[in-house]
Design an enzyme around this catalytic site. Sequence first.
Site, PDB file in Angstrom:
ATOM      1  N   TRP A  18     -11.443  -6.981  -1.295  1.00  0.00           N
ATOM      2  CA  TRP A  18     -10.029  -7.260  -1.022  1.00  0.00           C
ATOM      3  C   TRP A  18      -9.722  -8.723  -1.395  1.00  0.00           C
ATOM      4  O   TRP A  18      -8.835  -8.991  -2.190  1.00  0.00           O
ATOM      5  CB  TRP A  18      -9.721  -6.969   0.454  1.00  0.00           C
ATOM      6  CG  TRP A  18      -9.368  -5.526   0.692  1.00  0.00           C
ATOM      7  CD1 TRP A  18      -8.165  -5.048   1.110  1.00  0.00           C
ATOM      8  CD2 TRP A  18     -10.200  -4.373   0.504  1.00  0.00           C
ATOM      9  NE1 TRP A  18      -8.194  -3.669   1.198  1.00  0.00           N
ATOM     10  CE2 TRP A  18      -9.434  -3.228   0.832  1.00  0.00           C
ATOM     11  CE3 TRP A  18     -11.517  -4.177   0.086  1.00  0.00           C
ATOM     12  CZ2 TRP A  18      -9.934  -1.928   0.750  1.00  0.00           C
ATOM     13  CZ3 TRP A  18     -12.029  -2.887   0.008  1.00  0.00           C
ATOM     14  CH2 TRP A  18     -11.240  -1.786   0.331  1.00  0.00           C
ATOM     15  N   ASP A  68       0.828  -1.201   0.000  1.00  0.00           N
ATOM     16  CA  ASP A  68       0.000   0.000   0.000  1.00  0.00           C
ATOM     17  C   ASP A  68       0.864   1.253   0.000  1.00  0.00           C
ATOM     18  O   ASP A  68       0.535   2.245  -0.635  1.00  0.00           O
ATOM     19  CB  ASP A  68      -0.944   0.003   1.208  1.00  0.00           C
ATOM     20  CG  ASP A  68      -0.199  -0.109   2.541  1.00  0.00           C
ATOM     21  OD1 ASP A  68       0.888  -0.704   2.588  1.00  0.00           O
ATOM     22  OD2 ASP A  68      -0.738   0.385   3.563  1.00  0.00           O
ATOM     23  N   GLU A 116      -2.916   8.546  -0.877  1.00  0.00           N
ATOM     24  CA  GLU A 116      -3.895   7.621  -0.303  1.00  0.00           C
ATOM     25  C   GLU A 116      -5.269   8.273  -0.192  1.00  0.00           C
ATOM     26  O   GLU A 116      -6.303   7.629  -0.412  1.00  0.00           O
ATOM     27  CB  GLU A 116      -3.424   7.184   1.081  1.00  0.00           C
ATOM     28  CG  GLU A 116      -4.396   6.278   1.834  1.00  0.00           C
ATOM     29  CD  GLU A 116      -3.868   5.878   3.198  1.00  0.00           C
ATOM     30  OE1 GLU A 116      -4.285   4.827   3.703  1.00  0.00           O
ATOM     31  OE2 GLU A 116      -3.030   6.621   3.771  1.00  0.00           O
ATOM     32  N   ASP A 136      -5.954  -3.086  -2.671  1.00  0.00           N
ATOM     33  CA  ASP A 136      -5.174  -2.153  -3.482  1.00  0.00           C
ATOM     34  C   ASP A 136      -4.630  -2.849  -4.722  1.00  0.00           C
ATOM     35  O   ASP A 136      -4.656  -2.304  -5.829  1.00  0.00           O
ATOM     36  CB  ASP A 136      -4.008  -1.597  -2.661  1.00  0.00           C
ATOM     37  CG  ASP A 136      -4.436  -0.934  -1.357  1.00  0.00           C
ATOM     38  OD1 ASP A 136      -5.230  -1.538  -0.622  1.00  0.00           O
ATOM     39  OD2 ASP A 136      -3.960   0.177  -1.070  1.00  0.00           O
ATOM     40  N   ARG A 192       5.403   4.180   6.134  1.00  0.00           N
ATOM     41  CA  ARG A 192       4.989   4.160   7.532  1.00  0.00           C
ATOM     42  C   ARG A 192       5.085   2.750   8.124  1.00  0.00           C
ATOM     43  O   ARG A 192       5.577   1.825   7.481  1.00  0.00           O
ATOM     44  CB  ARG A 192       3.565   4.707   7.673  1.00  0.00           C
ATOM     45  CG  ARG A 192       2.479   3.861   7.026  1.00  0.00           C
ATOM     46  CD  ARG A 192       1.167   4.620   6.989  1.00  0.00           C
ATOM     47  NE  ARG A 192       0.096   3.827   6.397  1.00  0.00           N
ATOM     48  CZ  ARG A 192      -0.982   4.352   5.817  1.00  0.00           C
ATOM     49  NH1 ARG A 192      -1.124   5.667   5.732  1.00  0.00           N
ATOM     50  NH2 ARG A 192      -1.920   3.570   5.309  1.00  0.00           N
ATOM     51  N   ASP A 193       4.587   2.601   9.331  1.00  0.00           N
ATOM     52  CA  ASP A 193       4.631   1.304  10.008  1.00  0.00           C
ATOM     53  C   ASP A 193       3.517   0.401   9.486  1.00  0.00           C
ATOM     54  O   ASP A 193       2.634  -0.029  10.212  1.00  0.00           O
ATOM     55  CB  ASP A 193       4.539   1.487  11.531  1.00  0.00           C
ATOM     56  CG  ASP A 193       3.317   2.290  11.961  1.00  0.00           C
ATOM     57  OD1 ASP A 193       2.588   2.822  11.079  1.00  0.00           O
ATOM     58  OD2 ASP A 193       3.075   2.389  13.182  1.00  0.00           O
ATOM     59  N   GLU A 194       3.592   0.099   8.185  1.00  0.00           N
ATOM     60  CA  GLU A 194       2.592  -0.737   7.514  1.00  0.00           C
ATOM     61  C   GLU A 194       3.263  -1.443   6.351  1.00  0.00           C
ATOM     62  O   GLU A 194       3.673  -2.577   6.471  1.00  0.00           O
ATOM     63  CB  GLU A 194       1.410   0.129   7.071  1.00  0.00           C
ATOM     64  CG  GLU A 194       0.191  -0.660   6.628  1.00  0.00           C
ATOM     65  CD  GLU A 194      -1.025   0.225   6.490  1.00  0.00           C
ATOM     66  OE1 GLU A 194      -2.040  -0.261   5.964  1.00  0.00           O
ATOM     67  OE2 GLU A 194      -0.990   1.398   6.910  1.00  0.00           O
ATOM     68  N   HIS A 237       0.644   5.963  -2.620  1.00  0.00           N
ATOM     69  CA  HIS A 237      -0.379   4.920  -2.508  1.00  0.00           C
ATOM     70  C   HIS A 237      -0.994   4.757  -3.900  1.00  0.00           C
ATOM     71  O   HIS A 237      -1.737   5.617  -4.337  1.00  0.00           O
ATOM     72  CB  HIS A 237      -1.459   5.399  -1.532  1.00  0.00           C
ATOM     73  CG  HIS A 237      -1.739   4.488  -0.397  1.00  0.00           C
ATOM     74  ND1 HIS A 237      -0.959   4.443   0.728  1.00  0.00           N
ATOM     75  CD2 HIS A 237      -2.745   3.606  -0.187  1.00  0.00           C
ATOM     76  CE1 HIS A 237      -1.473   3.578   1.594  1.00  0.00           C
ATOM     77  NE2 HIS A 237      -2.547   3.049   1.046  1.00  0.00           N
TER      78      HIS A 237
END
Length: 778
Positions: free
Chosen positions: A428, A356, A645, A369, A360-362, A666
Site C-alpha cells: 500500500w 476504493d 471487489e 488499490d 458504502r461508508d468508506e 472496485h
Amino acid sequence: MAAKHSTHPARAHPPAPKTAVPWTAKMIRPLADMGVGTQASFLRKDFQFAAGSKVATLRVSALGLYRCFINGTRVGDDQLTPGWTSYYDRLSYQTYDVTGQLKPGDNRIDIWLADGWMRSQMMWGKNPIFSTWGDQIGAIAELSADGSMLLATEALWKSGLLPIIKSGIYFGEIYDATQEGLPADKGTEEVKSFNYGTLIPHEINGVKELAALPAAREFKDDQGRTIYDFGQNSGGYVALTLAGERGARVTVEHAEILNQHGQFDNANYRTAPARLEYVLKGGGGEAYKPYFTFFGFRYARVTIEGKASVKSISSIPITSAIKSTGTLTTGNTLVNRLVENTIWSQRGNFIEVPTDCPQRDERLGWTGDAQVFAPTACYLAESKAFLTKYLRDVMADQRPGGEIPHVAPDPTRNHEDKYPGFYGSTGWGDAITVIPWTLYTHYGDRSILDETLPAMIKWSDFVWSISDGPVVRPPRGWGKRGFTFGDWLQPGGPTEKPLPTIGDSAAATIFLYISARIVAKVAGVTGDASTAKRMTERAEAVRKAFQHEFITPSGRLVYDDQTSYALAILHDLIPADKLSAASAYFKEAIDRSGGKIGTGFIGTPALLPALLKIGEVELAAKVFLQEEVPGWLYQVKMGATTIWERWDAIRADGSVFDPAMNSYNHYAYGAVCQWLFEAVAGFRPDPEKPGFKHIVFEPTIISALSPVSARHQSVAGPVVAGWTVSGDKVQYTVEIPEGATGTLKLASRYADVRVDGKAAGGATLAAGKHEITFRLKA
C-alpha cells in the site's frame, strides 16, 4: 483551520507553498450554521458593478463544500468544489471567468455551503469520525474586474439557511423546496485560525457530469415502490423532474444490485444511508439534482409520500477521469465488456481522489488499490494531473517516521484514538514509488520524480527499519508498527482443503525489493548518485536475503502459492539456476487451483505477466479466459457492469456474498487491462525514453482473442496496434506518432517475420504506420 482537534498534526513534509497571488479576502463562516449534520447555510453579499468592465474573475474556496451563484446563476460546472485534499496542509481554490454573469448596477453573490468531506461522516460504522478536518464551514472569495478588486469575503457579509436540511458524503441529501428563499438574516465572522498558506490552485480539471443514462427499465416492488434500472453501475446521482402538491415527499434510495430474488439490495452500503429526500413546493414541474453528495449505484428505488409523481429520472455519472485516452477491443465479447467495466470503475472511483468504492461508508483513497491500478489508469484516461494531486496528498499525510498512510487524504490523522497506526503497510505504502515511476514512464515529466524522491527514501528506510534488515517481518495486529495487508483478498480455496497463500513476511520483503529498485532508478534519473548507489545496494541485499529465506534448495518457494511465484518471477528474485524448477512449481500452484486465479490485490497484476515471462502463453490464456470463479470473466457473465471487489461477490446461484465487505465497483482487479495493452495488443513506453518517445512493440498472440485492436492517445500522439490471426498467419499493424520511434520485439515462437514486406527478426520502426506479418510456429 478551525477545528476541535489539533491544528498541528504530526507530518513529514512542509506545508504546501503559498500561492503566488496573496489573498486579500478573509475566510469567513456563516453564523447561521448550527453545526455538523444540521441545515446547510449560505453567505451573501450585494454589490455594485460598473458598466464597461471587460473581464471579471472570481477566485473561491471553502471549508466544506461550496456552490456559488451570481445573480441567481451558477458559477462554473464543477461538482463537489473545492475538492478533496489533505485539508490540514492543502485546500484547493477555483478561478472562474464570470464576466457574463455580472450586470451594470446591482448584483448579488451567494455561496452555498455544506459539510462535505471535511465535516460529514468519514470512516465506517463502528468508529465513524465527524468533523474530521474541522468543525466550522466557511468560504473565501475574491471578485476582480479588469484586475481591480471588486469585493472580497469579510465579516460584513450576511448568512442564512438553505433548503438543504441535511447533507453528507455517505448520508446523501434532504432538500425541502418549501424552504427556498430563506433570508440572509444572520451575520458572519472571520475564521481566525485559518491558515491561508494552505490555499493552492485546483490541480485537476474538476469533477464533471457525463452524459445522462436513461432508465433501461422500471418495475414495482411488493410495497408499490418504483425501482429504476439504469443498466450501468456508476458514481454520481439521479436527476429528477417531479410534479405534485406542496409538502409531498419523494425519497430515492440507491443500490448496485438486485439479489437472487430480484429484490433491491443495498446491504453492502453498511451504515451509509445513501439516500435523497425531496419535499415539493408545489405549483408546477420541479427539477432536482443533489448539490453536495454522490452515490455508487445502478438502481434507484423511489418512494412517494403524498400526491406527487416522477415525470422523468436519469442517472448522472460524474468523474474526474474526463478525457478518455485508451480503447481496446478483441473478438471476445466478455473481454470487451471487462475492459468497459474497468473504464466505468475508473470513472466512478476517480472522483477527486482514486477511491476504493463510491457507495458504502468508506469511499477512501486506498494507496494499495491506486498503485496496482495506476498503469491501467494512464492507458484508459488522462491521469497525470489527477495522480500527481493524489501523490501530494499522500506526501502531506506521510508520517514523520516515513510511514505512508493506508488512505489519502487520511481521515485517521489526528484521530488515532479511533484508528491507531492506520499507515505503514507494504504493498500500500509503495504507492509512493510505483505511481511516480508510472507517471514518469507514461508522461515523460521528470518533475514528479524530483518532487516525490524524498518521500520515497523515507518510505524505503521505514520498511527496512520494521525488522532492521532486508527480511521484513510485519506484526499480525492491525495498528501495530509495520502491519501489512499482504495479498489482500487472496483466494484461499475451500475451507475443507485450503490452498496456500503468501505469508506477510514474503509479501513485505518482495515490496521492499520492488521499491528499492524503483528508488534507485528514480535517483539515477534525478542525478542523486549517492541515493542510487545506496538503494541499488539495498535491493541487492534484499534479493539475496529473499532467496535465502524464502526459496528452498529445490527451487520451491516456501509459501508455494501463486502470488509468491508471480511476484518473485516477474521481479527477477529467482536465481537463474532455480528458475526452471520455480516455474514448474508455479504451474503446479495454478493446477491446484483448477486453472483459476489464486492471487489477491497485489498478486493479480503480476500473475499473467509472470506466466508470459516463463513462456507459458497457453496457460496465461487459459487462466484469463476461464469463466468460473475466481476469474475476470466470471463477473462479466454474472452481469457485472463494473469491476467487483471480490472474485465471488455474487455466487453462481445468484446469492450475495457477505455484504459487510462487498463492493461491486472496485477497480483493483481491472489492472489486468495493463496486460491487455502491453502484452496482448503489445505496446508499452520505454522507461529509457519515457512519454512514448520510444515504444516497445511485443505482442502476445492468443488466437481466441483475434481480432485485437488497441489505441492509446499518448503525450507523444496516438499509438495504435492490432492483430488478426488466420490459420497460422498473423497480421500485426502498428502506428507510431510523429517524432517517436519504436522497436519490434517478437518471441522465438513466431517465425518468418516481415516488416513492411521486408524480412526482419526484430526491427527499429520509424514514425508512421507499419504492416508486420509473421507465422505461429506449430
